[in-house]
Design a protein around this motif. Structure first.
Motif, PDB file in Angstrom:
ATOM      1  N   PHE A 234       3.648   1.828   2.408  1.00  0.00           N
ATOM      2  CA  PHE A 234       2.941   0.742   3.094  1.00  0.00           C
ATOM      3  C   PHE A 234       2.568  -0.359   2.096  1.00  0.00           C
ATOM      4  N   TYR A 235       2.151   0.061   0.904  1.00  0.00           N
ATOM      5  CA  TYR A 235       1.812  -0.905  -0.138  1.00  0.00           C
ATOM      6  C   TYR A 235       3.016  -1.786  -0.452  1.00  0.00           C
ATOM      7  N   GLN A 236       4.178  -1.132  -0.546  1.00  0.00           N
ATOM      8  CA  GLN A 236       5.361  -1.912  -0.895  1.00  0.00           C
ATOM      9  C   GLN A 236       5.837  -2.811   0.252  1.00  0.00           C
ATOM     10  N   GLU A 237       5.466  -2.433   1.452  1.00  0.00           N
ATOM     11  CA  GLU A 237       5.763  -3.344   2.574  1.00  0.00           C
ATOM     12  C   GLU A 237       4.860  -4.571   2.510  1.00  0.00           C
ATOM     13  N   LEU A 238       3.622  -4.337   2.130  1.00  0.00           N
ATOM     14  CA  LEU A 238       2.676  -5.454   2.041  1.00  0.00           C
ATOM     15  C   LEU A 238       2.994  -6.360   0.861  1.00  0.00           C
ATOM     16  N   TYR A 239       3.352  -5.745  -0.244  1.00  0.00           N
ATOM     17  CA  TYR A 239       3.603  -6.517  -1.463  1.00  0.00           C
ATOM     18  C   TYR A 239       4.951  -6.130  -2.041  1.00  0.00           C
ATOM     19  N   PRO A 240       6.010  -6.659  -1.461  1.00  0.00           N
ATOM     20  CA  PRO A 240       7.335  -6.291  -1.983  1.00  0.00           C
ATOM     21  C   PRO A 240       7.428  -6.660  -3.466  1.00  0.00           C
ATOM     22  N   PHE A 241       8.215  -5.911  -4.186  1.00  0.00           N
ATOM     23  CA  PHE A 241       8.463  -6.147  -5.619  1.00  0.00           C
ATOM     24  C   PHE A 241       7.264  -5.851  -6.504  1.00  0.00           C
ATOM     25  N   SER A 242       6.185  -5.273  -5.962  1.00  0.00           N
ATOM     26  CA  SER A 242       5.068  -4.945  -6.857  1.00  0.00           C
ATOM     27  C   SER A 242       5.271  -3.553  -7.420  1.00  0.00           C
ATOM     28  N   GLU A 243       4.614  -3.359  -8.541  1.00  0.00           N
ATOM     29  CA  GLU A 243       4.613  -2.008  -9.099  1.00  0.00           C
ATOM     30  C   GLU A 243       3.825  -1.095  -8.178  1.00  0.00           C
ATOM     31  N   LYS A 244       4.041   0.184  -8.322  1.00  0.00           N
ATOM     32  CA  LYS A 244       3.289   1.138  -7.501  1.00  0.00           C
ATOM     33  C   LYS A 244       1.796   1.016  -7.762  1.00  0.00           C
ATOM     34  N   PRO A 245       0.998   1.186  -6.732  1.00  0.00           N
ATOM     35  CA  PRO A 245      -0.457   1.138  -6.970  1.00  0.00           C
ATOM     36  C   PRO A 245      -0.916   2.394  -7.694  1.00  0.00           C
ATOM     37  N   LEU A 246      -2.050   2.303  -8.322  1.00  0.00           N
ATOM     38  CA  LEU A 246      -2.557   3.460  -9.080  1.00  0.00           C
ATOM     39  C   LEU A 246      -3.147   4.506  -8.143  1.00  0.00           C
ATOM     40  N   PHE A 247      -3.972   4.044  -7.216  1.00  0.00           N
ATOM     41  CA  PHE A 247      -4.500   4.912  -6.173  1.00  0.00           C
ATOM     42  C   PHE A 247      -5.102   4.031  -5.102  1.00  0.00           C
ATOM     43  N   TRP A 248      -5.699   4.653  -4.093  1.00  0.00           N
ATOM     44  CA  TRP A 248      -6.147   3.858  -2.949  1.00  0.00           C
ATOM     45  C   TRP A 248      -7.334   4.525  -2.271  1.00  0.00           C
ATOM     46  N   ILE A 249      -7.955   3.736  -1.431  1.00  0.00           N
ATOM     47  CA  ILE A 249      -9.096   4.248  -0.677  1.00  0.00           C
ATOM     48  C   ILE A 249      -8.887   3.886   0.787  1.00  0.00           C
ATOM     49  N   HIS A 250      -8.974   4.873   1.623  1.00  0.00           N
ATOM     50  CA  HIS A 250      -8.825   4.613   3.063  1.00  0.00           C
ATOM     51  C   HIS A 250     -10.237   4.466   3.640  1.00  0.00           C
ATOM     52  N   LEU A 251     -10.545   3.294   4.147  1.00  0.00           N
ATOM     53  CA  LEU A 251     -11.892   3.036   4.669  1.00  0.00           C
ATOM     54  C   LEU A 251     -11.917   3.286   6.167  1.00  0.00           C
ATOM     55  N   ASN A 252     -13.004   3.875   6.603  1.00  0.00           N
ATOM     56  CA  ASN A 252     -13.112   4.125   8.025  1.00  0.00           C
ATOM     57  C   ASN A 252     -14.570   4.316   8.398  1.00  0.00           C
ATOM     58  N   VAL A 253     -15.156   3.314   8.998  1.00  0.00           N
ATOM     59  CA  VAL A 253     -16.561   3.437   9.356  1.00  0.00           C
ATOM     60  C   VAL A 253     -16.768   2.793  10.724  1.00  0.00           C
ATOM     61  N   ASP A 254     -17.581   3.413  11.579  1.00  0.00           N
ATOM     62  CA  ASP A 254     -17.828   2.722  12.842  1.00  0.00           C
ATOM     63  C   ASP A 254     -19.309   2.469  13.096  1.00  0.00           C
ATOM     64  N   TYR A 255     -20.138   2.886  12.182  1.00  0.00           N
ATOM     65  CA  TYR A 255     -21.543   2.561  12.338  1.00  0.00           C
ATOM     66  C   TYR A 255     -22.151   2.323  10.966  1.00  0.00           C
ATOM     67  N   PRO A 256     -22.996   1.362  10.777  1.00  0.00           N
ATOM     68  CA  PRO A 256     -23.544   0.366  11.710  1.00  0.00           C
ATOM     69  C   PRO A 256     -22.638  -0.837  11.928  1.00  0.00           C
ATOM     70  N   PHE A 257     -21.480  -0.829  11.337  1.00  0.00           N
ATOM     71  CA  PHE A 257     -20.514  -1.886  11.624  1.00  0.00           C
ATOM     72  C   PHE A 257     -19.159  -1.211  11.697  1.00  0.00           C
ATOM     73  N   ASN A 258     -18.206  -1.938  12.175  1.00  0.00           N
ATOM     74  CA  ASN A 258     -16.892  -1.378  12.373  1.00  0.00           C
ATOM     75  C   ASN A 258     -15.946  -1.890  11.299  1.00  0.00           C
ATOM     76  N   LEU A 259     -15.373  -0.978  10.548  1.00  0.00           N
ATOM     77  CA  LEU A 259     -14.467  -1.405   9.480  1.00  0.00           C
ATOM     78  C   LEU A 259     -13.438  -0.323   9.201  1.00  0.00           C
ATOM     79  N   THR A 260     -12.182  -0.720   9.196  1.00  0.00           N
ATOM     80  CA  THR A 260     -11.143   0.185   8.735  1.00  0.00           C
ATOM     81  C   THR A 260     -10.308  -0.583   7.713  1.00  0.00           C
ATOM     82  N   GLY A 261      -9.507   0.142   6.974  1.00  0.00           N
ATOM     83  CA  GLY A 261      -8.659  -0.559   6.014  1.00  0.00           C
ATOM     84  C   GLY A 261      -8.231   0.354   4.897  1.00  0.00           C
ATOM     85  N   ILE A 262      -7.354  -0.171   4.078  1.00  0.00           N
ATOM     86  CA  ILE A 262      -6.922   0.576   2.898  1.00  0.00           C
ATOM     87  C   ILE A 262      -7.001  -0.369   1.712  1.00  0.00           C
TER      88      ILE A 262
END
Ligand SMILES: Nc1ncnc2c1ncn2[C@@H]1O[C@H](COP(=O)(O)OP(=O)(O)OP(=O)(O)O)[C@@H](O)[C@H]1O
Length: 610
Positions: A234-262
């Motif tokens: 998915f990272y390489q789809e978002l940023y073609p030609f980039s080096e591999k990412p080191l690591f990632w964080i999957h965000l997922n919260v629905d209270y007290p605000f709504n936020l998802t993402g990587i």
């Protein structure tokens, strides 16, 4: 049935006003219309799930098409559709009143503020008039027995509404493109816009026979279902030609605000500027912007990835955004998650954390410098690297040097080098004394050192060449000098004359006999000011940039060379003094040009001498 009417709003013909206000970003009309089509489709899906719609749902995709001859762009959906009454209510009243409100509220704002607010006033549909001289809606409601309706309007307050022929449920919005908007009749242009804004919409969007979107982008899925490969792909789809990412964080919260993402940690090194604006902001899978300033803490803008939140207000100005409670909470949440992730890797896989340190240290240091809360979280996993290649936490390192590097005032003195090659002689001298030396060669390190001195108790940092080895860490014991005071004065004068440079302050010191005959140092304070200034440390220090370097030249009273110089005749003494001084310059990497040539010549003469 045919009805013509006047849309009841106060401002006469708001169309030209809106068009003028929003000119900088006309392309978003497509995002708005496709979003509406997706919303209508999702509503139908929900109704079907709830059993409130029992008819055939059919293939629920949104189709965008362009007819260059007829000069039309059509957005079609098979969603809930609208009855004639609903068109009156939703389009004539909501969409148009939103537009009026927009015009009245934002008359005096600048263009970029206006671009941000377009979606938020029910202006979505109205944005079609930025590119179309006339808009038609053909719609048929999902409600049983509804008649299809056609609405047409040229952007003025006049509209026509009549019954129409439309076999299928859903809505077709047909834009008759205005002469000044020809660019939008080009398929490549439309495809580009769709790929930018609609790439991750939750309903299939078809354009010229192909589906342009992924309806379930990675961030909408459960982390437990995903593999590392999924994330890097998915990272390489978002940023073609980039080096591999080191690591990632999957965000997922629905209270007290709504936020998802990587959020991905890229390989950053020191390209501080280059990597910004890599986080994409979405609202319910619709692309909004990649300018996440103010939504994401400054130091986290080095990260890459996507954030998706319907709770980020896009309809307001920058200053409001900063004060917005949701945005502040989102900021804090992200900061905490990032710190937690780093702490976890540190705890569970220390060696892999150490391997990544060269890539992430810049980012961690930036965070520690700019956010006190982040400092508090990071202080237990941030690492110091010694020239021996070992890594220590602050706690571990302080303990390591406790025995040997505490000075007479109880200060722990941490020694560092900014360039192991150039400062080699000093590093070795320190190591011979049993001192440890740290590596600090990053762009933020001068600031970081300053921060650590504030935060760590009774701790100072000194670069290895900031003083002669005996004085780097001052201890009670002082070395005895073999020279009398008179001899010292004579030696001092002799060297000062031989060196003949006002920026070189000569002093005679009793160092160990095996230490070099002459050592050149640049006082820590002086050098730091210059370093800080070089990395843009701040306005008040600009004056130091113009200061010449002011070096200390320490002549070692206990080295045999001192005796030889004192005993030699004037000419030979000057020659020896110059030679010893040049050797010291050489060790600092400061001997260049004419001086270097002289040195080589003089060395040859001295070699040839009896
Ligand atoms: N394709 C469609 N199918 C069914 N209803 C639609 C469609 N397009 C627009 N509408 C109706 O018209 C209303 C007004 O649309 P408009 O885009 O102006 O505002 P909005 O969708 O409510 O808000 P936003 O500004 O977020 O787009 C919508 O709320 C919806 O009820």
């Amino acid at each position: 049935m045919q009805e013509t009417g006047s849309i009841s709003i106060h401002t006469e013909n708001i169309f030209p006003i809106i068009k003028k206000f929003l000119y900088s970003d006309h392309e978003i009309f497509l995002r708005e219309l496709v979003s509406n089509a997706v919303d209508a489709t999702q509503k139908l899906k929900s109704l079907a799930q709830l059993g409130e719609y029992q008819g055939e749902a059919g293939e629920l995709k949104v189709t965008v098409s362009v007819d260059k001859e007829k000069r039309t762009i059509t957005v079609s959906d098979r969603g809930i559709g609208m009855t004639a009454d609903e068109i009156k209510k939703y389009i004539n009243q909501i969409a148009f009143s939103g537009a009026t409100e927009f015009v009245e509220k934002y008359k005096d704002k600048d263009a970029s503020a206006k671009d941000q607010i377009i979606g938020q006033f029910g202006l979505g549909f109205y944005s079609a008039f930025m590119v179309a001289k006339e808009v038609e809606i053909f719609s048929r409601s999902y409600k049983e027995g509804s008649e299809a309706a056609r609405w047409v309007c040229d952007g003025s307050t006049e509209f026509t509404l009549e019954t129409a022929e439309k076999a299928e449920r859903g809505t077709d919005v047909v834009l008759h493109v205005a002469e000044d908007s020809d660019e939008f009749l080009e398929a490549t242009r439309l495809r580009g816009i769709l790929e930018k804004y609609c790439r991750f919409l939750p309903i299939e969007i078809e354009f010229e026979g192909t589906v342009i979107n992924q309806t379930q982008p990675l961030w909408t899925k459960q982390p437990s279902e995903l593999t590392d490969e999924d994330y890097t792909k998915f990272y390489q789809e978002l940023y073609p030609f980039s080096e591999k990412p080191l690591f990632w964080i999957h965000l997922n919260v629905d209270y007290p605000f709504n936020l998802t993402g990587i959020l991905y940690f890229p390989k950053v090194k020191d390209e501080l500027q280059l990597q910004r604006n890599k986080i994409q902001l979405y609202s319910r899978q619709v692309f909004i912007t990649d300018e996440v300033k103010d939504v994401v803490p400054e130091f986290l803008m080095l990260l890459h990835g996507v954030l998706d939140s319907p709770d980020i207000p896009l309809n307001v100005s920058r200053s409001f955004l900063q004060a917005d409670a949701n945005v502040r909470k989102i900021n804090q949440y992200i900061t905490k998650k990032v710190a937690d992730k780093l702490a976890e890797i540190f705890r569970k896989e220390r060696s892999s954390f150490e391997e990544k340190w060269s890539d992430i240290n810049l980012f961690v240091k930036y965070g520690m410098l700019s956010d006190d809360k982040f400092y508090d979280r990071a202080k237990d996993f941030a690492l110091l690297q010694s020239v021996a290649g070992k890594f220590y936490t602050f706690g571990e390192y302080t303990e390591l040097v406790q025995a040997n590097q505490v000075d007479q005032n109880g200060q722990t003195v941490l020694l560092y080098t900014t360039d192991e090659e150039a400062q080699h002689a000093y590093v070795v001298a320190a190591q011979e004394r049993g001192y440890d030396v740290l590596n600090f060669n990053g762009p933020l390190d001068p600031h970081f050192i300053g921060l650590l001195e504030q935060k760590l108790e009774k701790t100072t940092f000194k670069r290895v060449d900031a003083d002669t080895i005996g004085k780097l860490i001052e201890k009670e014991e002082t070395a005895e000098s073999v020279l009398s005071d008179d001899e010292k004065t004579k030696l001092q004068e002799l060297f000062a004359k031989a060196i003949n440079n006002e920026h070189m302050h000569v002093q005679v010191e009793a160092l160990a006999p095996q230490d070099a005959p002459v050592i050149i140092t640049l006082p820590e304070f002086m050098r730091r000011m210059k370093d800080m200034q070089r990395v843009g440390g701040g306005g008040g220090m600009a004056m130091f940039g113009s200061l010449p370097d002011s070096y200390t030249v320490s002549v070692n009273a206990n080295n045999p060379v001192a005796q030889r110089v004192l005993k030699a005749d004037d000419e030979a003494a000057t020659k020896l003094a110059k030679q010893a001084f040049d050797l010291a310059l050489l060790a600092q990497g400061l001997l260049k040009g004419e001086a270097l040539t002289q040195f080589v010549k003089r060395s040859a003469e001295l070699l040839a001498a009896e």
